[in-house]
Design a protein around this motif. Structure first.
Motif, PDB file in Angstrom:
ATOM      1  N   GLU A 291       0.829  -1.204   0.000  1.00 34.23           N
ATOM      2  CA  GLU A 291       0.000   0.000   0.000  1.00 34.23           C
ATOM      3  C   GLU A 291       0.863   1.253   0.000  1.00 34.23           C
ATOM      4  O   GLU A 291       0.633   2.193  -0.772  1.00 34.23           O
ATOM      5  N   LYS A 292       1.899   1.246   0.857  1.00 29.44           N
ATOM      6  CA  LYS A 292       2.787   2.408   0.938  1.00 29.44           C
ATOM      7  C   LYS A 292       3.545   2.609  -0.368  1.00 29.44           C
ATOM      8  O   LYS A 292       3.750   3.738  -0.821  1.00 29.44           O
TER       9      LYS A 292
ATOM     10  N   TYR B 272       0.850   4.171  -2.877  1.00 32.43           N
ATOM     11  CA  TYR B 272       0.514   5.588  -2.703  1.00 32.43           C
ATOM     12  C   TYR B 272       1.755   6.466  -2.722  1.00 32.43           C
ATOM     13  O   TYR B 272       1.690   7.658  -3.049  1.00 32.43           O
TER      14      TYR B 272
ATOM     15  N   PHE C 143      -7.460   3.947   8.766  1.00 35.77           N
ATOM     16  CA  PHE C 143      -6.048   4.223   8.539  1.00 35.77           C
ATOM     17  C   PHE C 143      -5.642   4.022   7.079  1.00 35.77           C
ATOM     18  O   PHE C 143      -4.456   4.011   6.771  1.00 35.77           O
ATOM     19  N   SER C 144      -6.633   3.857   6.206  1.00 36.90           N
ATOM     20  CA  SER C 144      -6.333   3.697   4.784  1.00 36.90           C
ATOM     21  C   SER C 144      -5.970   5.049   4.185  1.00 36.90           C
ATOM     22  O   SER C 144      -6.595   6.072   4.502  1.00 36.90           O
ATOM     23  N   PRO C 145      -4.973   5.090   3.294  1.00 34.04           N
ATOM     24  CA  PRO C 145      -4.588   6.356   2.667  1.00 34.04           C
ATOM     25  C   PRO C 145      -5.743   6.984   1.897  1.00 34.04           C
ATOM     26  O   PRO C 145      -6.501   6.277   1.225  1.00 34.04           O
TER      27      PRO C 145
ATOM     28  N   ILE D 247      -4.909  11.875   5.094  1.00 37.88           N
ATOM     29  CA  ILE D 247      -3.510  11.517   5.370  1.00 37.88           C
ATOM     30  C   ILE D 247      -3.150  11.640   6.844  1.00 37.88           C
ATOM     31  O   ILE D 247      -2.084  11.185   7.263  1.00 37.88           O
TER      32      ILE D 247
ATOM     33  N   THR E   3      -3.236   8.252   8.435  1.00 38.18           N
ATOM     34  CA  THR E   3      -2.232   7.448   7.739  1.00 38.18           C
ATOM     35  C   THR E   3      -0.844   7.799   8.241  1.00 38.18           C
ATOM     36  O   THR E   3      -0.001   6.913   8.444  1.00 38.18           O
TER      37      THR E   3
ATOM     38  N   ARG F 119      -0.462   6.278  11.610  1.00 41.22           N
ATOM     39  CA  ARG F 119      -0.180   4.844  11.453  1.00 41.22           C
ATOM     40  C   ARG F 119       1.286   4.606  11.124  1.00 41.22           C
ATOM     41  O   ARG F 119       1.940   3.752  11.737  1.00 41.22           O
ATOM     42  N   GLU F 120       1.825   5.361  10.172  1.00 43.90           N
ATOM     43  CA  GLU F 120       3.214   5.167   9.763  1.00 43.90           C
ATOM     44  C   GLU F 120       4.175   5.471  10.908  1.00 43.90           C
ATOM     45  O   GLU F 120       5.173   4.771  11.107  1.00 43.90           O
TER      46      GLU F 120
END
Length: 434
Positions: free
Chosen positions: A216-217, A220, A389-391, A402, A405, A408-409
């Protein structure tokens, strides 16, 4: 009747009859009588020898059978020098060697399989013939976060756990992907094996969270870098032209109402906002590794509260924090964790829609190493909880998607586990810092 008994009985009867006949011969001819007696004696000796030759192999076979019954595959017999008996002994010894080797192979495979299951990075749950949990490996216990004693002997469908509830409906050979919260994703697969002629099932639980987050990262990140490149390439020259035009006074000498210059200034400011907007996305992609240092969580939370007081007062929201009695030392990157807490508090304040105000509270559990941030805002629906927490996902009309997100990161960057849930009309953000 045993063979040995039959043989002895037969020899005794034959010799008794022979002796009876010798007495009859004694009355007729003494020479024949003596010859008959010698013959009887020789016959007895031969019978005894035959008995030993015939019965001793049977005794050895019985001993071998008892050893096999006791699963003792180390009992072997030495050759006797007699061909028939030695052939039998060779067959027996070869059979014992094969049984012993097969048992060793089976034990080695069993121990290898046990070790493989025990050390497997995939959670494995082995079921019995009645579809009850018979055994779990350490990874399965870790994923389920439930003591094995509370699981063993129970049916999957009767255990209240989101993963096991999904697994209970699986048929042999089926695979499904389950997302139990906004972060953790698992793959469930059910299969079977044959145990003593009967089918037994087993369940594999594979954690996909890290792979999905990485993919995912990566996805995006590519999108954001492309967007930032295109926007910056456009904004830079345009802003340069606008600034030059605004600073050239001769262009505005004929303008009495300054409409054009004002319009250019608005365009310049809008470009600056767009540039700031893109920098927020770029910060998400360029997040460096956490530079961890020992810090007091009490002081960090106090600093965040001071920063957010103005925004909280504007919405009539009270920020409440009761520090721990002693310094609560954690290992963290102060700047990153501070930014994460700011985003969490900002979201909590914005979630409170009550005009009479609300409450955002910080609670530190020293024993468990957890930080709880609660608010009495509108809460989170079940549909929203799996995407929080999805982008680019946001519950706000003008949200960029964001903020969480980035939270989360940062928390994953620190190795902290976390969750965001609405419980009893309160939304709780939990961070485990141990």
């Amino acid at each position: 009747m045993k063979l040995r008994t039959k043989y002895i009985l037969f020899v005794v009867i034959v010799h008794l009859l022979t002796l009876a006949l010798t007495f009859y011969i004694f009355n007729q001819n003494r020479v024949f009588f003596i010859i008959s007696e010698v013959f009887v004696i020789i016959s007895v000796v031969i019978s005894i020898q035959l008995y030993r030759q015939l019965v001793s192999p049977i005794k050895m076979l019985l001993q071998g059978i008892e050893a096999i019954k006791d699963q003792d595959f180390n009992v072997k017999f030495l050759p006797t020098g007699k061909y028939e008996v030695d052939e039998l002994i060779n067959v027996y010894n070869h059979m014992i060697d094969e049984l012993r080797n097969e048992r060793i192979r089976q034990e080695e495979q069993h121990f290898f399989l046990e070790k493989l299951i025990y050390t497997s990075p995939t959670g494995i749950i082995i079921l019995d013939h009645d579809n009850r949990i018979h055994q779990l490996n350490p990874k399965a216990i870790q994923i389920l976060n439930v003591a094995d004693k509370k699981l063993i002997g129970h049916e999957l469908s009767k255990i209240q756990h989101p993963l096991l509830e999904q697994a209970a409906d699986l048929k042999t050979g089926e695979t499904i992907t389950v997302k139990i919260d906004s972060i953790n994703t698992y793959k469930l697969q059910k299969s079977h094996f044959i145990d003593r002629g009967f089918q037994r099932g087993f369940l594999m639980i594979e954690e996909l969270t890290a792979e999905i987050l990485a993919a995912e990262k990566n996805t995006y990140g590519k999108v954001i870098r492309m967007m930032a490149h295109e926007v910056n390439n456009t904004i830079g020259p345009v802003n340069s032209i606008l600034q030059s035009a605004l600073k050239t006074d001769t262009l505005w000498q004929t303008q009495t109402d300054n409409q054009l210059s004002n319009a250019l200034q608005v365009a310049f400011d809008r470009n600056q906002n767009l540039n700031h907007f893109m920098r927020n996305f770029a910060d998400l992609v360029k997040l460096p590794p956490a530079n961890k240092k020992q810090t007091d969580l009490n002081l960090l939370v106090k600093a965040v509260l001071e920063l957010m007081q103005i925004k909280a007062r504007a919405k009539n929201v009270e920020l409440l924090f009761q520090p721990a009695a002693k310094p609560f030392i954690i290992s963290a990157d102060v700047h990153q964790l501070e930014q994460a807490l700011i985003n969490i508090v900002k979201n909590a304040i914005e979630a409170i829609e009550d005009k009479n105000g609300g409450l955002v509270q910080f609670i530190i559990n020293v024993k468990t190493g957890e930080l709880f941030i609660t608010d009495n805002g509108k809460g989170i629906s079940e549909e929203e909880s799996t995407q929080l927490f999805s982008p680019f996902f946001s519950t706000k009309k003008d949200g960029q998607g964001i903020g969480l997100t980035l939270v989360r990161e940062i928390l994953l960057n620190h190795g902290f586990s976390f969750s965001l849930k609405t419980i009893a009309d309160k939304t709780v953000f939990t961070i485990n810092m141990k």
